[in-house]
Design a protein around this motif. Structure first.
Motif, PDB file in Angstrom:
ATOM      1  N   ALA A  38       0.826  -1.216   0.000  1.00 12.17           N
ATOM      2  CA  ALA A  38       0.000   0.000   0.000  1.00 12.17           C
ATOM      3  C   ALA A  38       0.855   1.260   0.000  1.00 12.17           C
ATOM      4  CB  ALA A  38      -0.941  -0.003   1.211  1.00 12.17           C
ATOM      5  N   VAL A  39       1.947   1.247   0.732  1.00 14.12           N
ATOM      6  CA  VAL A  39       2.842   2.407   0.780  1.00 14.12           C
ATOM      7  C   VAL A  39       3.510   2.624  -0.577  1.00 14.12           C
ATOM      8  CG1 VAL A  39       5.034   3.221   1.768  1.00 14.12           C
ATOM      9  CG2 VAL A  39       3.202   2.408   3.273  1.00 14.12           C
ATOM     10  N   LEU A  40       3.934   1.553  -1.226  1.00 10.69           N
ATOM     11  CA  LEU A  40       4.552   1.698  -2.543  1.00 10.69           C
ATOM     12  C   LEU A  40       3.544   2.240  -3.558  1.00 10.69           C
ATOM     13  CD1 LEU A  40       7.124  -0.564  -4.091  1.00 10.69           C
ATOM     14  CD2 LEU A  40       5.256   0.243  -5.487  1.00 10.69           C
ATOM     15  N   ILE A  41       2.329   1.717  -3.541  1.00 13.00           N
ATOM     16  CA  ILE A  41       1.286   2.195  -4.456  1.00 13.00           C
ATOM     17  C   ILE A  41       0.990   3.665  -4.190  1.00 13.00           C
ATOM     18  CG2 ILE A  41      -1.201   2.008  -4.930  1.00 13.00           C
ATOM     19  CD1 ILE A  41      -0.765  -1.091  -4.673  1.00 13.00           C
ATOM     20  N   THR A  42       0.838   4.025  -2.936  1.00 18.28           N
ATOM     21  CA  THR A  42       0.564   5.420  -2.576  1.00 18.28           C
ATOM     22  C   THR A  42       1.696   6.328  -3.025  1.00 18.28           C
ATOM     23  OG1 THR A  42      -0.720   4.701  -0.666  1.00 18.28           O
ATOM     24  CG2 THR A  42       0.072   6.984  -0.653  1.00 18.28           C
ATOM     25  N   SER A  43       2.914   5.894  -2.817  1.00 15.54           N
ATOM     26  CA  SER A  43       4.071   6.686  -3.205  1.00 15.54           C
ATOM     27  C   SER A  43       4.065   6.965  -4.704  1.00 15.54           C
ATOM     28  CB  SER A  43       5.354   5.969  -2.803  1.00 15.54           C
ATOM     29  OG  SER A  43       6.474   6.761  -3.069  1.00 15.54           O
ATOM     30  N   GLU A  44       3.810   5.935  -5.493  1.00 11.14           N
ATOM     31  CA  GLU A  44       3.797   6.089  -6.946  1.00 11.14           C
ATOM     32  C   GLU A  44       2.670   7.008  -7.397  1.00 11.14           C
ATOM     33  OE1 GLU A  44       4.495   5.858 -10.987  1.00 11.14           O
ATOM     34  OE2 GLU A  44       5.799   5.492  -9.278  1.00 11.14           O
ATOM     35  N   LEU A  45       1.457   6.766  -6.911  1.00 12.62           N
ATOM     36  CA  LEU A  45       0.312   7.555  -7.367  1.00 12.62           C
ATOM     37  C   LEU A  45       0.387   9.002  -6.892  1.00 12.62           C
ATOM     38  CD1 LEU A  45      -2.606   4.980  -6.996  1.00 12.62           C
ATOM     39  CD2 LEU A  45      -1.157   5.457  -8.988  1.00 12.62           C
ATOM     40  N   ALA A  46       0.810   9.218  -5.653  1.00 14.87           N
ATOM     41  CA  ALA A  46       0.926  10.588  -5.144  1.00 14.87           C
ATOM     42  C   ALA A  46       2.062  11.337  -5.837  1.00 14.87           C
ATOM     43  CB  ALA A  46       1.123  10.572  -3.628  1.00 14.87           C
ATOM     44  N   SER A  47       3.170  10.655  -6.069  1.00 16.27           N
ATOM     45  CA  SER A  47       4.282  11.288  -6.799  1.00 16.27           C
ATOM     46  C   SER A  47       3.847  11.701  -8.188  1.00 16.27           C
ATOM     47  CB  SER A  47       5.473  10.330  -6.908  1.00 16.27           C
ATOM     48  OG  SER A  47       6.031  10.079  -5.655  1.00 16.27           O
ATOM     49  N   ASN A  48       3.115  10.823  -8.866  1.00 22.45           N
ATOM     50  CA  ASN A  48       2.624  11.153 -10.202  1.00 22.45           C
ATOM     51  C   ASN A  48       1.663  12.339 -10.160  1.00 22.45           C
ATOM     52  OD1 ASN A  48       4.133   9.142 -11.355  1.00 22.45           O
ATOM     53  ND2 ASN A  48       2.418   7.763 -11.702  1.00 22.45           N
ATOM     54  N   ALA A  49       0.826  12.405  -9.137  1.00 21.08           N
ATOM     55  CA  ALA A  49      -0.113  13.525  -9.022  1.00 21.08           C
ATOM     56  C   ALA A  49       0.636  14.848  -8.914  1.00 21.08           C
ATOM     57  CB  ALA A  49      -1.030  13.330  -7.814  1.00 21.08           C
ATOM     58  N   VAL A  50       1.673  14.871  -8.096  1.00 20.32           N
ATOM     59  CA  VAL A  50       2.447  16.103  -7.899  1.00 20.32           C
ATOM     60  C   VAL A  50       3.288  16.425  -9.134  1.00 20.32           C
ATOM     61  CG1 VAL A  50       4.301  17.146  -6.523  1.00 20.32           C
ATOM     62  CG2 VAL A  50       2.454  15.887  -5.390  1.00 20.32           C
ATOM     63  N   GLY A 100       7.030   3.156 -12.873  1.00 22.41           N
ATOM     64  CA  GLY A 100       6.349   3.060 -11.577  1.00 22.41           C
ATOM     65  C   GLY A 100       4.953   2.483 -11.672  1.00 22.41           C
ATOM     66  N   LEU A 101       4.213   2.853 -12.705  1.00 25.39           N
ATOM     67  CA  LEU A 101       2.872   2.294 -12.863  1.00 25.39           C
ATOM     68  C   LEU A 101       2.922   0.797 -13.147  1.00 25.39           C
ATOM     69  CD1 LEU A 101       0.760   4.951 -14.814  1.00 25.39           C
ATOM     70  CD2 LEU A 101       0.540   4.247 -12.431  1.00 25.39           C
ATOM     71  N   LEU A 102       3.958   0.336 -13.847  1.00 25.79           N
ATOM     72  CA  LEU A 102       4.120  -1.101 -14.075  1.00 25.79           C
ATOM     73  C   LEU A 102       4.299  -1.835 -12.749  1.00 25.79           C
ATOM     74  CD1 LEU A 102       6.484  -1.350 -17.177  1.00 25.79           C
ATOM     75  CD2 LEU A 102       4.168  -2.238 -16.982  1.00 25.79           C
ATOM     76  N   MET A 103       5.126  -1.283 -11.880  1.00 26.37           N
ATOM     77  CA  MET A 103       5.361  -1.877 -10.578  1.00 26.37           C
ATOM     78  C   MET A 103       4.067  -1.870  -9.753  1.00 26.37           C
ATOM     79  SD  MET A 103       8.358  -0.922  -7.858  1.00 26.37           S
ATOM     80  CE  MET A 103       8.015   0.807  -8.045  1.00 26.37           C
ATOM     81  N   MET A 104       3.362  -0.741  -9.778  1.00 24.58           N
ATOM     82  CA  MET A 104       2.109  -0.628  -9.050  1.00 24.58           C
ATOM     83  C   MET A 104       1.098  -1.647  -9.571  1.00 24.58           C
ATOM     84  SD  MET A 104      -1.259   0.800  -9.239  1.00 24.58           S
ATOM     85  CE  MET A 104      -1.077   1.485 -10.851  1.00 24.58           C
ATOM     86  N   ALA A 105       0.980  -1.789 -10.886  1.00 26.25           N
ATOM     87  CA  ALA A 105       0.037  -2.726 -11.484  1.00 26.25           C
ATOM     88  C   ALA A 105       0.379  -4.173 -11.118  1.00 26.25           C
ATOM     89  CB  ALA A 105       0.014  -2.552 -12.996  1.00 26.25           C
ATOM     90  N   ALA A 106       1.658  -4.472 -10.960  1.00 30.30           N
ATOM     91  CA  ALA A 106       2.069  -5.824 -10.576  1.00 30.30           C
ATOM     92  C   ALA A 106       1.634  -6.153  -9.151  1.00 30.30           C
ATOM     93  CB  ALA A 106       3.576  -5.976 -10.721  1.00 30.30           C
ATOM     94  N   LEU A 107       1.581  -5.171  -8.289  1.00 27.02           N
ATOM     95  CA  LEU A 107       1.178  -5.385  -6.901  1.00 27.02           C
ATOM     96  C   LEU A 107      -0.337  -5.420  -6.732  1.00 27.02           C
ATOM     97  CD1 LEU A 107       3.630  -2.966  -5.062  1.00 27.02           C
ATOM     98  CD2 LEU A 107       3.762  -5.467  -5.172  1.00 27.02           C
ATOM     99  N   ALA A 108      -1.040  -4.687  -7.572  1.00 28.87           N
ATOM    100  CA  ALA A 108      -2.479  -4.503  -7.406  1.00 28.87           C
ATOM    101  C   ALA A 108      -3.273  -5.657  -8.015  1.00 28.87           C
ATOM    102  CB  ALA A 108      -2.906  -3.192  -8.054  1.00 28.87           C
TER     103      ALA A 108
END
Length: 131
Positions: A38-50, A100-108
């Motif tokens: 969850a922390v890795l996903i949040t980090s990726e999505l929040a970083s992308n938002a900023v 980063g989205l690839l990594m996030m998608a692999a976890l989700a």
């Protein structure tokens, strides 16, 4: 049973860490693996938002929502939108960034993008333990 938490953050790079702490605290009861994912996903999505949306401009903001359902946990980052929609890049492409989205998608378990009236949200679902 549905439980939902939402917090808004200033659209500053240092606020990504605050978003990670917020999610980690909420996920603690789910176990260390779920916290890490969850922390890795949040980090990726929040970083992308900023970095890639209007949220990173002067006075911008982003929100983080965590929704606990019986069989899944949905982490959602709401931003102020941008010119480009988030998309997965081919891991073999010679482009800087975008992995980063690839990594996030692999976890989700699943993930997606929802356009909103004044922005967008990107969400990722994690399976709950025992679900």
């Amino acid at each position: 049973m549905l439980t939902k938490w939402l917090r808004l953050f200033p659209g500053l790079p240092q606020q990504v860490a605050e978003a990670r702490y917020f999610v980690a605290a909420l996920m603690e009861a789910e176990g260390p693996r779920a916290v890490d994912d969850a922390v890795l996903i949040t980090s990726e999505l929040a970083s992308n938002a900023v970095r890639h949306s209007r949220s990173g401009r002067q006075g911008g903001w982003f929100g983080v929502s965590v929704r606990f359902e019986d069989d899944r946990i949905r982490i959602e980052v709401i931003d102020e939108g941008g010119d480009n929609e988030p998309q997965l890049l081919d891991a073999t492409e010679q482009q800087e960034g975008g992995r980063g989205l690839l990594m996030m998608a692999a976890l989700a378990k699943d993930w997606g993008v929802n356009e909103r009236l004044h922005g967008r949200s990107v969400w990722a679902d994690l399976a709950r333990a025992g679900a």
